[in-house]
Enzyme design. Structure first.
Site, PDB file in Angstrom:
ATOM      1  N   ARG A   1      29.686  18.987  -2.276  1.00  0.00           N
ATOM      2  CA  ARG A   1      30.078  20.137  -3.640  1.00  0.00           C
ATOM      3  C   ARG A   1      30.230  21.737  -2.364  1.00  0.00           C
ATOM      4  NH1 ARG A   1      27.643  24.599  -6.036  1.00  0.00           N
ATOM      5  NH2 ARG A   1      28.392  25.200  -7.766  1.00  0.00           N
TER       6      ARG A   1
ATOM      7  N   GLY B   1      21.623  11.957   9.707  1.00  0.00           N
ATOM      8  CA  GLY B   1      19.928  11.806  10.409  1.00  0.00           C
ATOM      9  C   GLY B   1      21.790  12.233  11.869  1.00  0.00           C
ATOM     10  N   ASP B   2      20.256  11.332  12.547  1.00  0.00           N
ATOM     11  CA  ASP B   2      21.031  12.068  14.129  1.00  0.00           C
ATOM     12  C   ASP B   2      22.093  10.224  14.506  1.00  0.00           C
ATOM     13  OD1 ASP B   2      18.446   9.977  14.216  1.00  0.00           O
ATOM     14  OD2 ASP B   2      17.131  10.973  16.062  1.00  0.00           O
TER      15      ASP B   2
ATOM     16  N   ASP C   1      13.616  12.707   6.108  1.00  0.00           N
ATOM     17  CA  ASP C   1      12.567  12.803   7.922  1.00  0.00           C
ATOM     18  C   ASP C   1      11.896  14.283   8.676  1.00  0.00           C
ATOM     19  OD1 ASP C   1      12.214   9.971   6.832  1.00  0.00           O
ATOM     20  OD2 ASP C   1      13.675   9.608   8.544  1.00  0.00           O
TER      21      ASP C   1
ATOM     22  N   GLY D   1       9.306   8.250   6.736  1.00  0.00           N
ATOM     23  CA  GLY D   1       9.248   9.550   8.050  1.00  0.00           C
ATOM     24  C   GLY D   1       9.589   8.562   8.746  1.00  0.00           C
TER      25      GLY D   1
ATOM     26  N   HIS E   1     -14.703  11.468  -2.104  1.00  0.00           N
ATOM     27  CA  HIS E   1     -13.277  10.526  -2.962  1.00  0.00           C
ATOM     28  C   HIS E   1     -12.617  11.677  -1.501  1.00  0.00           C
ATOM     29  CE1 HIS E   1     -12.851  14.786  -4.685  1.00  0.00           C
ATOM     30  NE2 HIS E   1     -11.438  14.858  -4.682  1.00  0.00           N
TER      31      HIS E   1
ATOM     32  N   GLU F   1       4.830   6.368   7.755  1.00  0.00           N
ATOM     33  CA  GLU F   1       5.170   5.341   7.240  1.00  0.00           C
ATOM     34  C   GLU F   1       5.413   3.687   8.846  1.00  0.00           C
ATOM     35  OE1 GLU F   1       9.569   3.781   6.020  1.00  0.00           O
ATOM     36  OE2 GLU F   1       9.158   5.653   7.314  1.00  0.00           O
TER      37      GLU F   1
ATOM     38  N   ARG G   1      -8.651   2.276  -2.181  1.00  0.00           N
ATOM     39  CA  ARG G   1      -7.140   1.116  -2.536  1.00  0.00           C
ATOM     40  C   ARG G   1      -5.987   2.128  -0.942  1.00  0.00           C
ATOM     41  NH1 ARG G   1     -10.078  -1.428  -4.469  1.00  0.00           N
ATOM     42  NH2 ARG G   1     -10.777  -1.459  -6.704  1.00  0.00           N
TER      43      ARG G   1
ATOM     44  N   GLN H   1      10.017   8.515  -2.534  1.00  0.00           N
ATOM     45  CA  GLN H   1      10.343   9.836  -2.411  1.00  0.00           C
ATOM     46  C   GLN H   1      11.729   9.947  -1.924  1.00  0.00           C
ATOM     47  OE1 GLN H   1       7.037   9.733   1.291  1.00  0.00           O
ATOM     48  NE2 GLN H   1       7.625   7.581   0.562  1.00  0.00           N
TER      49      GLN H   1
HETATM   50  O1  F6P Z   1      15.474   7.900   7.191  1.00  0.00           O
HETATM   51  C1  F6P Z   1      14.984   8.014   5.968  1.00  0.00           C
HETATM   52  C2  F6P Z   1      14.517   6.547   5.547  1.00  0.00           C
HETATM   53  O2  F6P Z   1      13.406   6.613   4.741  1.00  0.00           O
HETATM   54  C3  F6P Z   1      13.189   6.454   6.117  1.00  0.00           C
HETATM   55  O3  F6P Z   1      11.886   7.174   6.227  1.00  0.00           O
HETATM   56  C4  F6P Z   1      12.815   4.940   6.494  1.00  0.00           C
HETATM   57  O4  F6P Z   1      12.691   5.018   7.872  1.00  0.00           O
HETATM   58  C5  F6P Z   1      14.400   4.630   5.752  1.00  0.00           C
HETATM   59  O5  F6P Z   1      14.941   5.739   6.052  1.00  0.00           O
HETATM   60  C6  F6P Z   1      14.260   3.811   4.767  1.00  0.00           C
HETATM   61  O6  F6P Z   1      15.060   3.041   5.164  1.00  0.00           O
HETATM   62  P1  F6P Z   1      16.278   2.070   3.337  1.00  0.00           P
HETATM   63  O7  F6P Z   1      16.251   2.979   2.782  1.00  0.00           O
HETATM   64  O8  F6P Z   1      17.174   1.275   4.874  1.00  0.00           O
HETATM   65  O9  F6P Z   1      14.858   1.120   3.906  1.00  0.00           O
END
Ligand code: F6P
Length: 324
Positions: A25, A106-107, A131, A174, A220, A227, A248, A256
């Site tokens: 936008r 991203g990069d 990330d 991440g 707890h 990830e 669990r 996210q």
């Molecule tokens: O780069 C963002 C991200 O959500 C990462 O945290 C994750 O590893 C990846 O993308 C997941 O990618 P996809 O949506 O292709 O499963």
């Protein structure tokens, strides 16, 4: 002869992030305000290769500021990693008279922006990834929203964790970077935060910690795991075997990435988008626009890609000392 109006394109690339729409936008409206034409490119660099491009006006970006996802769709484009792909995209730009491009991603997306810039189409990258792992930028569009989503989810897990005297292991996204995990762990008071950037011994930092803090009356536990580090379900079983605390595991996953962007994400995205257009108006490309020490600045893409960004070690130590 009358001067041709400058025409710029905007696309989103890589994983979507809340706030990308706010950036789109800002780009569209800033460009129109400067008398430029704007086109939207669908599905990331694919749209540039296939010509999936449409004219945008003031109303194309109405009612999107508060919406998650990206109205332009997004993708990771393999073909664009090849020179042929880049040349096809260049060809599309030339045919449609696109003088510059804003790439939000991203990069990996920035590498594409650099390649196209080197082919003579000025591109400006904006950091958009939950990330938060763009080295030259303190902050990436989408991070704050994803963080708040993760925190809310872990707070819910904490309720049930407490009711059952359990350990809940939570995997946070991440892509190898620990920013989201660390900040979530701090905000949720996690007993342990396992991220790639630190040496981590499960027996010391999880098992022993649960046993030790258990003696102080804590029953707890929340364990945050970045990830891709380990299988959280197996980890939960291991913790249960070694500590006797029922455990669990939950993978928060793509939840996210969705949702309405926070005010912070909307504001950052708006500032970044505006600055990107200022650069393109001057014909300046091969830059990324980022936030550093609360200022909007821009860097050469290659220089930006070579920078390193670690996690905040002090924050990690704080978590270790007070989340007990
Ligand atoms: O780069 C963002 C991200 O959500 C990462 O945290 C994750 O590893 C990846 O993308 C997941 O990618 P996809 O949506 O292709 O499963």
């Amino acid at each position: 002869m009358e001067n041709k109006k400058k025409k710029i394109g905007v696309l989103t690339s890589g994983g979507d992030a809340p706030g990308m729409n706010a950036a789109i936008r800002a780009v569209v409206r800033s460009a129109l305000a400067r008398g430029m034409e704007v086109v939207g490119v669908r599905h990331g660099y694919n749209g540039l290769i296939d010509g999936d491009i449409f004219d945008m006006n003031l109303r194309s970006v109405s009612e999107i500021l508060h919406r998650g996802g990206t109205i332009l769709y997004t993708a990771r484009c393999k073909e664009f990693r090849t020179r042929e792909g880049v040349l096809k995209a260049k060809d599309t730009c030339q045919k449609l008279g696109i003088d510059g491009l804003v790439v939000i991603g991203g990069d990996g997306s920035f590498r594409g922006a650099r390649d196209l810039s080197l082919e003579g189409i000025p591109c400006v990258g904006l950091p958009g990834t939950i990330d938060n792992d763009i080295s030259c930028s303190d902050y990436c569009i989408g991070f704050d929203t994803a963080l708040n989503t993760a925190v809310e989810a872990v707070d819910r897990l904490r309720d049930t964790s407490q009711s059952h005297d359990r350990c809940n292991v939570v995997e946070i996204m991440g892509n190898g970077a620990g920013h989201l995990s660390l900040d979530c762990g701090i905000a949720c008071g996690a007993s342990a935060i396992w991220v790639n950037e630190v040496d981590f011994d499960v027996d010391v930092s999880i098992v022993q910690r649960i046993l030790d803090t258990g003696k102080t009356g804590k029953h707890h536990f929340i364990v945050i795991v970045g990830e891709g580090i380990t299988d959280v379900h197996s980890l939960a079983r291991y913790i249960e075997e070694r500590t006797g605390v029922e455990s669990r595991a939950t993978v928060l996953g793509h939840i996210q990435r969705g949702g309405s962007p926070t005010a912070k994400d909307r504001i950052m995205a708006t500032q970044l988008g505006y600055h990107a257009v200022e650069l393109l108006e001057q014909g300046i490309g091969n830059r990324v626009v980022v936030i550093r020490e609360n200022h909007v600045v821009d860097f050469d893409i290659l220089e930006a890609l070579q920078m390193k960004k670690g996690i905040d070690r002090k924050l990690y130590e704080i978590a270790r000392s007070i989340n007990i």
